[in-house]
Design a protein around this motif. Sequence first.
Motif, PDB file in Angstrom:
ATOM      1  N   ASP A   1      77.035  44.764  49.742  1.00  0.00           N
ATOM      2  CA  ASP A   1      78.400  44.774  49.208  1.00  0.00           C
ATOM      3  C   ASP A   1      78.386  44.858  47.687  1.00  0.00           C
ATOM      4  O   ASP A   1      79.188  45.583  47.082  1.00  0.00           O
ATOM      5  N   GLN A   2      77.478  44.127  47.062  1.00  0.00           N
ATOM      6  CA  GLN A   2      77.381  44.137  45.606  1.00  0.00           C
ATOM      7  C   GLN A   2      76.897  45.494  45.101  1.00  0.00           C
ATOM      8  O   GLN A   2      77.348  45.972  44.049  1.00  0.00           O
ATOM      9  N   ALA A   3      76.009  46.120  45.853  1.00  0.00           N
ATOM     10  CA  ALA A   3      75.486  47.429  45.444  1.00  0.00           C
ATOM     11  C   ALA A   3      76.587  48.479  45.452  1.00  0.00           C
ATOM     12  O   ALA A   3      76.595  49.390  44.632  1.00  0.00           O
ATOM     13  N   ALA A   4      77.524  48.334  46.369  1.00  0.00           N
ATOM     14  CA  ALA A   4      78.618  49.304  46.459  1.00  0.00           C
ATOM     15  C   ALA A   4      79.650  49.065  45.374  1.00  0.00           C
ATOM     16  O   ALA A   4      80.040  49.980  44.657  1.00  0.00           O
ATOM     17  N   GLY A   5      80.085  47.833  45.242  1.00  0.00           N
ATOM     18  CA  GLY A   5      81.086  47.524  44.226  1.00  0.00           C
ATOM     19  C   GLY A   5      82.426  48.163  44.499  1.00  0.00           C
ATOM     20  O   GLY A   5      83.293  48.213  43.630  1.00  0.00           O
ATOM     21  N   GLY A   6      82.617  48.683  45.718  1.00  0.00           N
ATOM     22  CA  GLY A   6      83.887  49.282  46.077  1.00  0.00           C
ATOM     23  C   GLY A   6      84.110  50.674  45.517  1.00  0.00           C
ATOM     24  O   GLY A   6      85.177  51.260  45.700  1.00  0.00           O
ATOM     25  N   ALA A   7      83.119  51.228  44.818  1.00  0.00           N
ATOM     26  CA  ALA A   7      83.289  52.544  44.199  1.00  0.00           C
ATOM     27  C   ALA A   7      82.172  53.488  44.643  1.00  0.00           C
ATOM     28  O   ALA A   7      81.102  53.047  45.063  1.00  0.00           O
ATOM     29  N   ILE A   8      82.437  54.768  44.541  1.00  0.00           N
ATOM     30  CA  ILE A   8      81.420  55.765  44.861  1.00  0.00           C
ATOM     31  C   ILE A   8      80.311  55.694  43.810  1.00  0.00           C
ATOM     32  O   ILE A   8      80.608  55.659  42.612  1.00  0.00           O
ATOM     33  N   PRO A   9      79.039  55.646  44.214  1.00  0.00           N
ATOM     34  CA  PRO A   9      77.944  55.631  43.238  1.00  0.00           C
ATOM     35  C   PRO A   9      78.079  56.766  42.240  1.00  0.00           C
ATOM     36  O   PRO A   9      78.343  57.910  42.607  1.00  0.00           O
ATOM     37  N   ALA A  10      77.892  56.432  40.971  1.00  0.00           N
ATOM     38  CA  ALA A  10      78.136  57.400  39.898  1.00  0.00           C
ATOM     39  C   ALA A  10      77.001  58.406  39.722  1.00  0.00           C
ATOM     40  O   ALA A  10      77.212  59.481  39.173  1.00  0.00           O
ATOM     41  N   ASP A  11      75.787  58.051  40.163  1.00  0.00           N
ATOM     42  CA  ASP A  11      74.660  58.959  39.986  1.00  0.00           C
ATOM     43  C   ASP A  11      73.636  58.742  41.091  1.00  0.00           C
ATOM     44  O   ASP A  11      73.840  57.919  41.992  1.00  0.00           O
ATOM     45  N   GLU A  12      72.550  59.481  41.030  1.00  0.00           N
ATOM     46  CA  GLU A  12      71.514  59.421  42.064  1.00  0.00           C
ATOM     47  C   GLU A  12      70.888  58.031  42.169  1.00  0.00           C
ATOM     48  O   GLU A  12      70.594  57.546  43.253  1.00  0.00           O
ATOM     49  N   GLN A  13      70.652  57.390  41.009  1.00  0.00           N
ATOM     50  CA  GLN A  13      70.030  56.066  41.023  1.00  0.00           C
ATOM     51  C   GLN A  13      70.923  55.041  41.711  1.00  0.00           C
ATOM     52  O   GLN A  13      70.440  54.229  42.517  1.00  0.00           O
ATOM     53  N   GLN A  14      72.211  55.068  41.410  1.00  0.00           N
ATOM     54  CA  GLN A  14      73.134  54.137  42.057  1.00  0.00           C
ATOM     55  C   GLN A  14      73.226  54.417  43.556  1.00  0.00           C
ATOM     56  O   GLN A  14      73.284  53.494  44.359  1.00  0.00           O
ATOM     57  N   MET A  15      73.221  55.695  43.925  1.00  0.00           N
ATOM     58  CA  MET A  15      73.258  56.036  45.349  1.00  0.00           C
ATOM     59  C   MET A  15      71.995  55.557  46.045  1.00  0.00           C
ATOM     60  O   MET A  15      72.051  55.034  47.170  1.00  0.00           O
ATOM     61  N   ASP A  16      70.841  55.697  45.396  1.00  0.00           N
ATOM     62  CA  ASP A  16      69.586  55.222  45.985  1.00  0.00           C
ATOM     63  C   ASP A  16      69.621  53.709  46.186  1.00  0.00           C
ATOM     64  O   ASP A  16      69.171  53.202  47.220  1.00  0.00           O
ATOM     65  N   ARG A  17      70.160  52.982  45.199  1.00  0.00           N
ATOM     66  CA  ARG A  17      70.257  51.525  45.332  1.00  0.00           C
ATOM     67  C   ARG A  17      71.211  51.141  46.469  1.00  0.00           C
ATOM     68  O   ARG A  17      70.950  50.199  47.223  1.00  0.00           O
ATOM     69  N   TYR A  18      72.287  51.881  46.572  1.00  0.00           N
ATOM     70  CA  TYR A  18      73.263  51.600  47.629  1.00  0.00           C
ATOM     71  C   TYR A  18      72.645  51.852  49.007  1.00  0.00           C
ATOM     72  O   TYR A  18      72.783  51.033  49.928  1.00  0.00           O
ATOM     73  N   MET A  19      71.960  52.988  49.160  1.00  0.00           N
ATOM     74  CA  MET A  19      71.327  53.316  50.431  1.00  0.00           C
ATOM     75  C   MET A  19      70.250  52.297  50.798  1.00  0.00           C
ATOM     76  O   MET A  19      70.131  51.889  51.957  1.00  0.00           O
ATOM     77  N   LEU A  20      69.465  51.873  49.796  1.00  0.00           N
ATOM     78  CA  LEU A  20      68.418  50.886  50.043  1.00  0.00           C
ATOM     79  C   LEU A  20      69.022  49.564  50.495  1.00  0.00           C
ATOM     80  O   LEU A  20      68.524  48.933  51.442  1.00  0.00           O
ATOM     81  N   ALA A  21      70.097  49.146  49.840  1.00  0.00           N
ATOM     82  CA  ALA A  21      70.747  47.875  50.198  1.00  0.00           C
ATOM     83  C   ALA A  21      71.313  47.941  51.610  1.00  0.00           C
ATOM     84  O   ALA A  21      71.183  46.983  52.384  1.00  0.00           O
ATOM     85  N   GLN A  22      71.915  49.055  51.973  1.00  0.00           N
ATOM     86  CA  GLN A  22      72.470  49.189  53.326  1.00  0.00           C
ATOM     87  C   GLN A  22      71.357  49.271  54.370  1.00  0.00           C
ATOM     88  O   GLN A  22      71.493  48.739  55.480  1.00  0.00           O
ATOM     89  N   ASP A  23      70.254  49.906  54.015  1.00  0.00           N
ATOM     90  CA  ASP A  23      69.123  49.980  54.932  1.00  0.00           C
ATOM     91  C   ASP A  23      68.538  48.588  55.171  1.00  0.00           C
ATOM     92  O   ASP A  23      68.196  48.227  56.302  1.00  0.00           O
ATOM     93  N   GLN A  24      68.447  47.799  54.121  1.00  0.00           N
ATOM     94  CA  GLN A  24      67.943  46.432  54.259  1.00  0.00           C
ATOM     95  C   GLN A  24      68.907  45.579  55.081  1.00  0.00           C
ATOM     96  O   GLN A  24      68.478  44.716  55.857  1.00  0.00           O
ATOM     97  N   ALA A  25      70.198  45.828  54.923  1.00  0.00           N
ATOM     98  CA  ALA A  25      71.195  45.088  55.709  1.00  0.00           C
ATOM     99  C   ALA A  25      71.052  45.428  57.186  1.00  0.00           C
ATOM    100  O   ALA A  25      71.144  44.540  58.046  1.00  0.00           O
ATOM    101  N   LYS A  26      70.825  46.682  57.489  1.00  0.00           N
ATOM    102  CA  LYS A  26      70.637  47.096  58.884  1.00  0.00           C
ATOM    103  C   LYS A  26      69.387  46.460  59.482  1.00  0.00           C
ATOM    104  O   LYS A  26      69.399  45.959  60.617  1.00  0.00           O
TER     105      LYS A  26
END
Length: 206
Positions: free
Chosen positions: A89-114
């Motif tokens: 949830d914190q990785a998302a912040g309610g907004a679309i990731p602004a760049d590739e690095q933020q998207m990678d962090r978001y995907m990693l966090a969701q993968d770990q949650a799964k």
Amino acid sequence: MKKYRTLIIIGAIVLVLVIWLVSGYNGMLNTQVEVDTAWGNVESQYQRRKDLIPNLEKTVKAFAKHEGKTYTEVVKARSAAVRAQQNADQAAGGAIPADEQQMDRYMLAQDQAKKALDIYVNAVREAYPELRSSQNFLDFQENLTGTENRIQVARVNYNDAVKVYNKKVRSFPNVLISGMFGFTPKSMFKADADAASAPSVFEDEE
């Protein structure tokens, strides 16, 4: 007469530029709205998965008659799943990731949650073999499998919307004005190892 002709030509050029600016802006805005909508659907499905955690906890409590070691291990697994979801949830912040690095962090966090949720489910299955055949647990399994499939569909739809949007803002002549109005390219989800398969936590034991 010549003066009026010049003014008409200048006016026509200005009119064409205005029409081009308005058309380009509206076109990029419409595709951005599609991206925002698709992203909202992605987050909605991740929220759906998050909401399954307390639902499983209710089912476990109905079977857990005592606070023994077995139940303690299940609680630990649940706590880890909740923490992983909070990180996502914190990785998302309610907004679309602004760049590739933020998207990678978001995907990693969701993968770990799964993965944390899968561990939690496996802990429940091992702790309470009799729970596996209960209707509540069967419903949970069906909901989780369906949710993971919906997540993949939402991610594909988001990527499709981003492709259209990125093409719009990068193509000529929109590229001349896209940055001026804040329309910048967006990052897409990358394929992962689990993208083409459903969760393995529900395979029947031999």
